[in-house]
Design a protein around this motif. Sequence first.
Motif, short mmCIF file in Angstrom:
data_model
loop_
_atom_site.label_atom_id
_atom_site.label_comp_id
_atom_site.label_asym_id
_atom_site.label_seq_id
_atom_site.Cartn_x
_atom_site.Cartn_y
_atom_site.Cartn_z
N GLY B 110 41.25 52.44 30.86
CA GLY B 110 39.90 51.92 30.95
C GLY B 110 39.46 51.89 32.41
O GLY B 110 40.26 52.12 33.32
N GLN B 111 38.20 51.58 32.60
CA GLN B 111 37.65 51.59 33.96
C GLN B 111 38.01 50.32 34.74
O GLN B 111 37.79 50.24 35.94
CB GLN B 111 36.12 51.77 33.93
CG GLN B 111 35.32 50.50 33.66
CD GLN B 111 35.18 50.16 32.18
OE1 GLN B 111 35.97 50.59 31.33
NE2 GLN B 111 34.17 49.36 31.86
N GLY B 112 38.56 49.35 34.03
CA GLY B 112 38.94 48.09 34.68
C GLY B 112 37.88 47.02 34.52
O GLY B 112 36.68 47.31 34.45
N THR B 113 38.33 45.78 34.45
CA THR B 113 37.44 44.62 34.42
C THR B 113 37.84 43.69 35.55
O THR B 113 39.00 43.26 35.62
CB THR B 113 37.56 43.87 33.08
OG1 THR B 113 37.11 44.70 32.01
CG2 THR B 113 36.71 42.59 33.12
N THR B 114 36.90 43.42 36.43
CA THR B 114 37.16 42.48 37.53
C THR B 114 36.93 41.06 37.05
O THR B 114 35.88 40.74 36.49
CB THR B 114 36.22 42.77 38.72
OG1 THR B 114 36.45 44.09 39.19
CG2 THR B 114 36.48 41.78 39.85
N VAL B 115 37.93 40.24 37.25
CA VAL B 115 37.82 38.82 36.91
C VAL B 115 37.94 38.03 38.21
O VAL B 115 38.91 38.17 38.95
CB VAL B 115 38.92 38.39 35.92
CG1 VAL B 115 38.88 36.87 35.71
CG2 VAL B 115 38.76 39.12 34.59
N THR B 116 36.93 37.22 38.48
CA THR B 116 36.92 36.36 39.67
C THR B 116 36.89 34.92 39.21
O THR B 116 36.01 34.53 38.43
CB THR B 116 35.72 36.65 40.56
OG1 THR B 116 35.71 38.04 40.93
CG2 THR B 116 35.75 35.80 41.82
N VAL B 117 37.86 34.15 39.66
CA VAL B 117 37.93 32.74 39.30
C VAL B 117 37.78 31.93 40.59
O VAL B 117 38.62 31.98 41.48
CB VAL B 117 39.26 32.39 38.61
CG1 VAL B 117 39.26 30.92 38.17
CG2 VAL B 117 39.49 33.32 37.43
N SER B 118 36.68 31.20 40.66
CA SER B 118 36.40 30.44 41.88
C SER B 118 35.55 29.23 41.55
O SER B 118 34.66 29.29 40.70
CB SER B 118 35.67 31.34 42.88
OG SER B 118 35.27 30.59 44.02
N SER B 119 35.85 28.14 42.21
CA SER B 119 35.06 26.93 42.02
C SER B 119 33.79 26.98 42.86
O SER B 119 32.92 26.10 42.70
CB SER B 119 35.90 25.70 42.39
OG SER B 119 36.39 25.82 43.71
#
Lengths: 111, 119
Positions: B110-119
């Motif tokens: 797949g092309q990738g999924t960016t996951v950003t976890v930030s408060s």
Amino acid sequence: QSALTQPASVSGSPGQSITISCTGTSSDVGGYNYVSWYHQHPGKAPKLMIYEVSNRPSGVSNRFSGSKSGNTASLTISGLQAEDEADYYCSSYTSGSTLLVFGGGTKLTVL
Amino acid sequence: EVQLVQSGAEVKKPGESLKISCKGSGYSFTSYWVAWVRQMPGKGLEWMGIIDPGDSDTRYSPSFQGQVTISADKSISTAYLQWSSLKASDTAMYYCASMGRGSYGMDVWGQGTTVTVSS
């Protein structure tokens, strides 16, 4: 720390040949013929270059070849080209619950 | 054309849940395993786990066991990766890939999924 050990970087000039090693144990690389190699250009998804130690998927240049001796697999790129500059990763099937392990990756620089 | 198309980028807060998807097309989805691979910023590839879409049999890397859940819905040729409570350390690019049965080579990504976890 990755399960498979690769050199952090290798380099070569256009037209030359380079080899990237991938060292594991008898529980992975040495025990099974399920070593794969991938390259990844910056910002792109990885691409399979070699599977089952030495097989090339359709469309992959025959400049790429794979081999294995004992617990070490190798990827050789002949006739180095500028577009070969990328990160290269090996992976192997491994016995036990993990199933698959990757190497830490090798950055190939074409000088 | 054989392809895996992943869901779009996500920005979440710590503690939130998330489910990302990977839809296959152009081939028999149940004929290949689907693997998930994590790549943290500036780092290498990490194998997370694999699912057989045919029967949903799943195997996890010990590093990710209990941290994520891999599932699939073969009726819509889609695999999923989900978190019940995200942490900042989950910030990464996540790839799905089809893996040939018995070859352990991931041939379509797949092309990738960016996951950003930030408060």
